[in-house]
Design a protein around this motif. Structure first.
Motif, PDB file in Angstrom:
ATOM      1  N   TYR A  41      -1.825   4.803  -4.010  1.00 22.15           N
ATOM      2  CA  TYR A  41      -1.097   3.962  -4.963  1.00 22.15           C
ATOM      3  C   TYR A  41      -0.981   2.513  -4.508  1.00 22.15           C
ATOM      4  CZ  TYR A  41      -0.016   8.208  -7.424  1.00 22.15           C
ATOM      5  OH  TYR A  41      -0.144   9.371  -8.130  1.00 22.15           O
ATOM      6  N   LEU A  42      -1.286   2.262  -3.237  1.00 18.34           N
ATOM      7  CA  LEU A  42      -1.249   0.885  -2.735  1.00 18.34           C
ATOM      8  C   LEU A  42      -2.636   0.464  -2.245  1.00 18.34           C
ATOM      9  CD1 LEU A  42       1.170  -1.066  -2.471  1.00 18.34           C
ATOM     10  CD2 LEU A  42       1.285  -0.494  -0.089  1.00 18.34           C
ATOM     11  N   HIS A  43      -3.652   1.110  -2.785  1.00 17.57           N
ATOM     12  CA  HIS A  43      -5.002   0.868  -2.296  1.00 17.57           C
ATOM     13  C   HIS A  43      -5.520  -0.479  -2.786  1.00 17.57           C
ATOM     14  CE1 HIS A  43      -8.970   1.671  -0.888  1.00 17.57           C
ATOM     15  NE2 HIS A  43      -9.493   1.631  -2.096  1.00 17.57           N
ATOM     16  N   ARG A  44      -5.960  -1.325  -1.831  1.00 16.83           N
ATOM     17  CA  ARG A  44      -6.518  -2.621  -2.210  1.00 16.83           C
ATOM     18  C   ARG A  44      -7.948  -2.774  -1.722  1.00 16.83           C
ATOM     19  NH1 ARG A  44      -1.888  -4.439   1.346  1.00 16.83           N
ATOM     20  NH2 ARG A  44      -2.596  -2.429   2.058  1.00 16.83           N
ATOM     21  N   ASN A  45      -8.404  -1.802  -0.939  1.00 17.52           N
ATOM     22  CA  ASN A  45      -9.725  -1.823  -0.320  1.00 17.52           C
ATOM     23  C   ASN A  45      -9.959  -3.074   0.516  1.00 17.52           C
ATOM     24  OD1 ASN A  45     -12.178  -0.903   0.440  1.00 17.52           O
ATOM     25  ND2 ASN A  45     -12.789  -0.275  -1.598  1.00 17.52           N
ATOM     26  N   PHE A  61      -5.964 -10.075   5.616  1.00 20.28           N
ATOM     27  CA  PHE A  61      -5.893  -8.687   5.121  1.00 20.28           C
ATOM     28  C   PHE A  61      -5.294  -7.764   6.174  1.00 20.28           C
ATOM     29  CE2 PHE A  61      -9.711 -10.310   2.770  1.00 20.28           C
ATOM     30  CZ  PHE A  61      -9.024 -10.514   1.597  1.00 20.28           C
ATOM     31  N   MET A  62      -5.590  -8.080   7.440  1.00 17.72           N
ATOM     32  CA  MET A  62      -5.048  -7.264   8.532  1.00 17.72           C
ATOM     33  C   MET A  62      -3.520  -7.386   8.568  1.00 17.72           C
ATOM     34  SD  MET A  62      -7.654  -5.909   9.755  1.00 17.72           S
ATOM     35  CE  MET A  62      -9.164  -6.132   8.867  1.00 17.72           C
ATOM     36  N   ASP A  63      -3.039  -8.601   8.308  1.00 18.55           N
ATOM     37  CA  ASP A  63      -1.596  -8.830   8.268  1.00 18.55           C
ATOM     38  C   ASP A  63      -0.908  -7.943   7.249  1.00 18.55           C
ATOM     39  OD1 ASP A  63      -0.225 -10.461   9.892  1.00 18.55           O
ATOM     40  OD2 ASP A  63      -0.885 -12.314   8.944  1.00 18.55           O
ATOM     41  N   ARG A  64      -1.631  -7.655   6.183  1.00 21.57           N
ATOM     42  CA  ARG A  64      -1.018  -6.915   5.077  1.00 21.57           C
ATOM     43  C   ARG A  64      -1.263  -5.413   5.151  1.00 21.57           C
ATOM     44  NH1 ARG A  64      -1.449 -11.811   4.523  1.00 21.57           N
ATOM     45  NH2 ARG A  64      -0.287 -13.106   3.056  1.00 21.57           N
ATOM     46  N   LEU A  65      -1.823  -4.958   6.258  1.00 20.91           N
ATOM     47  CA  LEU A  65      -1.986  -3.507   6.404  1.00 20.91           C
ATOM     48  C   LEU A  65      -0.640  -2.879   6.749  1.00 20.91           C
ATOM     49  CD1 LEU A  65      -5.313  -3.240   8.406  1.00 20.91           C
ATOM     50  CD2 LEU A  65      -4.950  -2.680   6.037  1.00 20.91           C
ATOM     51  N   ASP A  66      -0.277  -2.963   8.010  1.00 22.35           N
ATOM     52  CA  ASP A  66       0.994  -2.404   8.433  1.00 22.35           C
ATOM     53  C   ASP A  66       2.002  -3.549   8.447  1.00 22.35           C
ATOM     54  OD1 ASP A  66       3.127  -1.333   9.621  1.00 22.35           O
ATOM     55  OD2 ASP A  66       2.061  -0.393  11.262  1.00 22.35           O
ATOM     56  N   TYR A  67       2.749  -3.675   7.365  1.00 26.59           N
ATOM     57  CA  TYR A  67       3.569  -4.883   7.219  1.00 26.59           C
ATOM     58  C   TYR A  67       4.859  -4.863   8.036  1.00 26.59           C
ATOM     59  CZ  TYR A  67       4.658  -1.618   3.485  1.00 26.59           C
ATOM     60  OH  TYR A  67       4.897  -0.483   2.785  1.00 26.59           O
ATOM     61  N   VAL A  68       5.097  -3.833   8.829  1.00 28.33           N
ATOM     62  CA  VAL A  68       6.228  -3.935   9.757  1.00 28.33           C
ATOM     63  C   VAL A  68       5.780  -4.172  11.195  1.00 28.33           C
ATOM     64  CG1 VAL A  68       7.832  -2.595   8.350  1.00 28.33           C
ATOM     65  CG2 VAL A  68       6.454  -1.449  10.046  1.00 28.33           C
ATOM     66  N   SER A  69       4.484  -4.104  11.464  1.00 26.38           N
ATOM     67  CA  SER A  69       4.017  -4.487  12.811  1.00 26.38           C
ATOM     68  C   SER A  69       2.746  -5.313  12.684  1.00 26.38           C
ATOM     69  CB  SER A  69       3.802  -3.260  13.683  1.00 26.38           C
ATOM     70  OG  SER A  69       2.775  -2.473  13.158  1.00 26.38           O
ATOM     71  N   ASN A  70       2.866  -6.454  12.038  1.00 32.16           N
ATOM     72  CA  ASN A  70       1.703  -7.284  11.722  1.00 32.16           C
ATOM     73  C   ASN A  70       0.943  -7.755  12.952  1.00 32.16           C
ATOM     74  OD1 ASN A  70       4.156  -7.556  10.171  1.00 32.16           O
ATOM     75  ND2 ASN A  70       2.872  -8.548   8.659  1.00 32.16           N
ATOM     76  N   PHE A 363       2.819   2.448   4.012  1.00 28.52           N
ATOM     77  CA  PHE A 363       1.757   2.659   3.036  1.00 28.52           C
ATOM     78  C   PHE A 363       0.749   1.537   2.909  1.00 28.52           C
ATOM     79  CE2 PHE A 363       3.574   6.532   2.533  1.00 28.52           C
ATOM     80  CZ  PHE A 363       2.558   7.302   2.055  1.00 28.52           C
ATOM     81  N   GLY A 364       1.095   0.374   3.372  1.00 26.45           N
ATOM     82  CA  GLY A 364       0.097  -0.683   3.414  1.00 26.45           C
ATOM     83  C   GLY A 364      -1.070  -0.263   4.281  1.00 26.45           C
TER      84      GLY A 364
END
Lengths: 368, 150
Positions: A41-45, A61-70, A363-364
């Protein structure tokens, strides 16, 4: 009593699903027969988006993967590109990176601790953990100017040098945090209900953990001492002292205990890194002059780092142009989540929520 | 059968095997201590697709890479060896369109059922938008008409 199995749809909009997790649950009364996670549901590829960008631009894009441990996500990608393009990084930058990554690990575990409390109906610890996290976020704000997507660790070094006020702020945090953590831990450990809901629930055997490629605190709570920082040291992890906490209990309580101990170890590493930051350049002088856009590389590299959730890997295929041919991301929470079914079988619905919260999915990163 | 051996840029050794002996080679490696399937990736080289298995160990500090090439997009499934291969293969099927023989539940993992094309392929047209809605029975409906979206 007559046995009747019903299908229940759980999520994706639910306060305890840590984002947009959806589960298809087969229930017998209140007992779970099967639970299958449905994701995307949060898939951005991010992998496809990266193919059309220059090497330094992929970082966002990497910053927005795991947004609590960027910081951890940035580091994984940056190390891969540095391997691919043979970029040297000054010593000062390496130690700064290590410090921020470990601070970020504490921040990430604090978010997990607070939200796990919320999932179990404990509202109080949330405010305590977020008060402590705020101090770390303020430190990151000093370094990078941002509070969520930092873009601080950069190819060739770090984006900016440490400001003078940072030192006092860090030392104040270092001296105060152990006392605060003890305080937070007491709220959990002196609560009989919490202990009863965690102990012996959500069993994950070491064999299953290995078969499901599980890493990070979840694996270590199943009794396997595996940490990329010790096994395949990157940055300067072989030059600092720290322990890898493990537990043989394999249940929710073990995962909670392991993460608490990890925060203490992270603080230890961050302090050692802080003390050893040498004078000098914080960014590769060659690339400061010519810019980062002309980075290119040919070949295949895989970089492995230990993110707060487990092994974060980036596999890059370079074809000698300014854009990566293929970027593949290994996200740890994706695999931790894939073992949900075997962990929650036979439990009650409320225990399933507790179990998923100890897996700590973000989920990011799961959906990428 | 090993077709090729070599070293990658990061120092890891790789072997290239043919699809028929893939499972056998993986099984051999697993019995020799490579009990951790780190990553399965698929790369599109236009003429053929390459699936890359990164293997490591939970007990020792070692790593090896196994590669296999396919031009008809069918490969044997590694789910018989690792449970984690299940989601890896679903992801590769979803985004790259490679089918794995013997997979227990091969369906899309991120994108809705009915999505046209596999985005990670180099010939996928990213300028064409697709819109998702839901049928009355709860299944996904995908179309190219913006009015049909949410």
């Amino acid at each position: 009593m007559e046995e009747r199995i019903i299908d229940v749809n759980f999520g994706p909009q639910h306060p305890s699903t840590h984002g947009v997790l959806r589960l298809r649950v087969k229930l017998n009364g209140e007992t779970i027969v099967e639970a299958h996670p449905i994701i995307g549901y949060l898939h951005r590829n991010a992998e496809k988006l990266s193919e059309n960008k220059f090497y330094p631009s992929v970082l966002i894009f990497m910053d927005r993967l795991d947004y609590v441990s960027n910081h951890n996500m940035e580091l994984g990608y940056v190390l891969a590109v540095e391997k691919l393009a043979d970029i040297e990084v000054p010593e000062r930058a390496q130690w700064i990176r290590m410090m921020v990554v470990e601070l970020n690990r504490i921040a990430s575990h604090l978010v997990w601790l607070g939200t796990m409390g919320l999932d179990l109906g404990m509202i109080t610890p949330f405010f305590y953990t977020f008060r402590e996290r705020e101090k770390i976020v303020q430190m990151f704000e000093m370094l990078s100017g941002a509070r969520l997507t930092y873009n601080y660790i950069s190819i060739g070094g770090v984006y900016k040098d440490i400001p003078n006020e940072f030192k006092d702020k860090f030392l104040e945090f270092y001296n105060e945090f152990p006392k605060r953590l003890e305080e937070i831990q007491k709220i959990f450990d002196e609560n009989e209900i919490f202990i009863q809901r965690m102990k012996g629930i959500g069993y994950l055997s070491p064999e299953d953990a290995m078969s499901y490629s599980i890493t990070g605190p979840v694996l270590r709570a199943s009794g396997i001492k595996y940490d990329i920082r010790k096994k395949f040291p990157y940055l300067h992890y072989d030059k600092v002292e720290f322990e890898v906490p493990t537990s043989n209990e394999c249940d929710n309580y073990a995962r909670y205990k392991v993460r608490i101990e990890e925060m203490k170890q992270s603080l230890r590493i961050a302090k050692q890194a802080f003390d050893r930051i040498p004078e000098g350049e914080y960014f590769n002088p060659v690339y400061r002059k010519q810019g980062l856009l002309k980075i290119k590389g040919k070949g295949e590299v895989y970089s492995r780092t230990e993110s707060p959730r487990g092994e974060f890997g980036v596999y890059i295929v370079g074809d000698g142009t300014y854009r990566p041919y293929r970027v593949r991301i290994r996200s740890p929470a994706f695999h931790n989540l894939s073992a949900t079914n075997i962990m929650v079988k036979g439990l009650k619905i409320a225990d399933m929520i507790a179990t998923i919260s100890t897996l700590d999915p973000v989920f990011g990163e799961v959906d990428r | 059968m090993i077709i090729e051996r070599g070293k990658m840029k990061d120092g890891n050794e790789y072997i290239l095997v043919n699809p028929e002996s893939l499972i056998e080679e993986l099984k051999n490696l697993k019995e020799n201590g490579y009990n951790y399937l780190v990553l399965m990736s698929a790369v599109d080289y236009l003429k053929y697709r390459e699936v890359v298995y990164h293997l490591s160990s939970y007990n020792e500090e070692k790593m090896v890479v196994v590669k296999v090439r396919t031009s008809d997009d069918v490969l044997p499934s590694a789910t018989v060896l690792w449970d984690s291969a299940n989601w890896f293969e679903r992801e590769i099927y979803d985004l790259m369109g490679i089918k794995f023989n013997g997979h227990p539940d091969l369906k899309r993992i991120f994108l809705p059922e009915g999505w046209v094309g596999h985005p990670l392929r180099k010939d996928y047209d990213i300028s064409k938008e697709q819109f998702v809605n839901m049928n009355d029975d709860g299944t996904d409906r995908v179309s190219f008409d913006p009015k049909d979206g949410w």
